[in-house]
Design an enzyme around this catalytic site. Structure first.
Site, PDB file in Angstrom:
ATOM      1  CB  THR A 172      76.588 -14.249 -34.599  1.00  0.00           C
ATOM      2  OG1 THR A 172      76.284 -15.746 -34.226  1.00  0.00           O
ATOM      3  CG2 THR A 172      77.318 -13.700 -34.060  1.00  0.00           C
ATOM      4  CG  ASP A 173      71.325 -16.081 -34.275  1.00  0.00           C
ATOM      5  OD1 ASP A 173      72.515 -16.114 -33.992  1.00  0.00           O
ATOM      6  OD2 ASP A 173      70.328 -16.696 -34.527  1.00  0.00           O
ATOM      7  CD  GLU A 174      76.314 -17.503 -30.614  1.00  0.00           C
ATOM      8  OE1 GLU A 174      76.355 -17.105 -29.864  1.00  0.00           O
ATOM      9  OE2 GLU A 174      76.185 -18.554 -31.624  1.00  0.00           O
ATOM     10  CE1 TYR A 205      81.976 -16.189 -32.799  1.00  0.00           C
ATOM     11  CE2 TYR A 205      79.187 -17.229 -31.976  1.00  0.00           C
ATOM     12  CZ  TYR A 205      80.518 -16.428 -33.107  1.00  0.00           C
ATOM     13  OH  TYR A 205      80.031 -16.148 -34.291  1.00  0.00           O
ATOM     14  CE  LYS A 223      81.409 -12.349 -35.997  1.00  0.00           C
ATOM     15  NZ  LYS A 223      82.259 -12.729 -37.434  1.00  0.00           N
TER      16      LYS A 223
END
Length: 325
Positions: A125-127, A149, A153
């Site tokens: 994810t870009d997060e 989260y 990741k």
């Protein structure tokens, strides 16, 4: 080709599996698929064509090393979607995110290496990049996750890349922007807002609604993943974005209009803890190397998504009821 898909009964994983079984990708025509999914709250067998003879479904945990060593031999590739993915849930309790996203990924990497699986695509994810005020993240941007989260990741990304550098595994990592489309679990913003509005319920808007996200239709994301599976370079990271940035307020306005509702249906709520202000991915690398380009405009994608939820109440209504949404 035999492809092992973890989390294949979830939103993005099932979209990828359905596309594979419908032979939407020329490079994987006729592929057989093994789906491993724990069927936790967001996994749903109804997302999959379980009667397809090319699909084998196994309910199980990616942390179960014995099961992985039983299932993986003979597969050409792993596409790893399985993850705890809801930011709000991670704020309430981070341990399941560390257990699944970090430890589960490591168990899968170990088993894939020991059983001789070829390519391993780790879907992220870009997060993991944090928040960016101006410009867009390239794949070499330092990781600075802000939520439990995102941190979990980022940890799994680093373990996947370490498997390439340490053991020579054929690992590739993808990082996507916010996905939307059919079969998305209704705790996420677009299906939550759409289904609430269909039931005449107000929708919660965090803070001032100024947080910015890049929106990516799930079918475009899956096309990007397949391009990486087929042609991506081992040990590399590829950003997959949709090319349309909207503030949460702008997204809300579009959903209100699509559902025939007004701003009286919006309920302001306190901002999320550690809420990232803006995400923006630079997709130059995947575009130039692999020929990726998003095909679904946000106008087309949102219209189709709203229509799907309108026509599939029998799918989402029991999910919302069980989740207390």
């Amino acid at each position: 080709m035999q492809i092992f898909v973890t989390g294949g009964a979830g939103f993005i994983g099932s979209a990828y599996v359905r596309a594979l079984l419908q032979d939407e990708y020329a490079g994987a025509a006729g592929a057989s698929v093994t789906v491993l999914d724990l069927l936790s709250y967001s996994g749903n067998r109804d997302n999959l064509p379980v009667s397809d003879p090319r699909l084998r479904f196994v309910q199980g945990d990616i942390s179960d090393s014995d099961l992985l060593r039983e299932l993986l031999p003979g597969h050409d590739a792993v596409v790893h979607f399985a993850a705890e993915s809801h930011v709000d849930r991670s704020i309430s309790g981070a341990m399941p995110f560390v257990t699944t996203n970090v430890l589960g990924t490591q168990a899968l990497l170990d088993a894939a290496r020991e059983t001789g699986v070829g390519r391993f695509v780790h879907v992220s994810t870009d997060e993991v990049y944090g928040s960016i005020d101006e410009g867009s993240w390239t794949e070499t941007w330092p990781l600075a996750p802000n939520s439990p989260y995102a941190a979990s990741k980022a940890g799994s990304d680093l373990m996947a890349l370490a498997a390439h550098r340490t053991h020579g595994m054929d690992v590739v990592v993808t990082r996507c922007s916010n996905n939307y489309g059919e079969y998305q679990f209704p705790e996420k913003v677009i299906p939550l807002f759409v289904t609430n509005l269909m039931d005449g319920k107000q929708i919660p808007l965090y803070g001032d609604g100024g947080n910015i996200r890049d929106w990516l239709h799930v079918s475009d994301h899956c096309r990007g993943i397949q391009a990486v599976l087929e042609k991506g370079r081992a040990g590399e990271v590829y950003n997959i974005g949709g090319g349309t940035e909207l503030t949460n307020r702008e997204l809300t306005e579009r959903l209100l209009e699509a559902c025939g509702a007004g701003w009286d249906m919006v309920r302001p709520v306190a901002d999320r803890k550690g809420h990232d202000r803006r995400y923006s991915l630079d997709i130059t690398k995947i575009s130039e190397e692999l020929g990726y380009a998003p095909q679904v405009t946000v106008e087309e994608g949102l219209a189709a998504t709203v229509a799907w939820y309108r026509d599939n109440r029998a799918w989402w209504e029991p999910l919302k009821s069980r989740a207390g949404l």
